[in-house]
Design a protein around this motif. Structure first.
Motif, PDB file in Angstrom:
ATOM      1  N   LEU A  72       6.026   1.796  33.432  1.00 16.26           N
ATOM      2  CA  LEU A  72       6.168   0.342  33.307  1.00 16.26           C
ATOM      3  C   LEU A  72       7.084  -0.105  32.166  1.00 16.26           C
ATOM      4  O   LEU A  72       7.540  -1.245  32.159  1.00 16.26           O
ATOM      5  N   ILE A  78      -0.280  -7.774  37.139  1.00 15.71           N
ATOM      6  CA  ILE A  78       0.742  -6.850  37.629  1.00 15.71           C
ATOM      7  C   ILE A  78       1.634  -7.617  38.588  1.00 15.71           C
ATOM      8  O   ILE A  78       1.151  -8.195  39.571  1.00 15.71           O
ATOM      9  N   GLN A  82       6.278  -4.270  39.258  1.00 14.57           N
ATOM     10  CA  GLN A  82       5.400  -3.297  38.602  1.00 14.57           C
ATOM     11  C   GLN A  82       4.500  -2.611  39.625  1.00 14.57           C
ATOM     12  O   GLN A  82       4.284  -1.403  39.556  1.00 14.57           O
TER      13      GLN A  82
END
Length: 133
Positions: free
Chosen positions: A96, A112, A116
């Motif tokens: 990430l 998220i 991602q």
């Protein structure tokens, strides 16, 4: 001989451990370590009180955080898959980008996003929608 509860000793334990509502996986792990330590020894009445308090706090956190009735909790899913795949937080940082981002996601401070989720799906070789709400 019956042991009696000593409020001053209990106050010392509370000051040493500072128990509070658990709001993250990291805090939960810290509480679990204390409980495990207390579990494997003969406890004083004050330690027993702290032990039961921490168990209550852990159960509350885990019921809210890992609640099976929640159809899709991306952070819970991520933590579960991370644990099951025997990967680490550092692996998430590599996927990430930054430690701050990973910490914010794992602590529930940041959701998220689609990109991602895609990266996580590729990394774990699973459907990225598991990480989306």
């Amino acid at each position: 001989m019956t042991l009696t509860f000593n409020p001053d000793k209990y106050k010392e334990l509370l000051t040493a451990y500072l128990p509070k509502l658990i709001k993250s996986e990291v805090e939960n792990e810290q509480a679990l370590k204390i409980v495990e330590d207390l579990m494997h020894r003969e406890r004083t009445p004050e330690e027993d009180e702290l032990y039961h308090l921490l168990i209550t706090l852990i159960e509350k956190f885990e019921q809210e955080y890992y609640q099976p009735s929640q159809q899709n909790n991306p952070v819970s899913m991520l933590l579960f898959i991370l644990d099951e795949s025997e990967r680490s937080r550092d692996d998430l940082v590599a996927v990430l980008g930054t430690e701050d981002l990973v910490d914010n996601i794992l602590n529930g401070q940041q959701k998220i996003n689609t990109e991602q989720a895609r990266k996580l799906g590729e990394f774990f070789h699973i459907e990225s929608s598991l990480f989306m709400k």
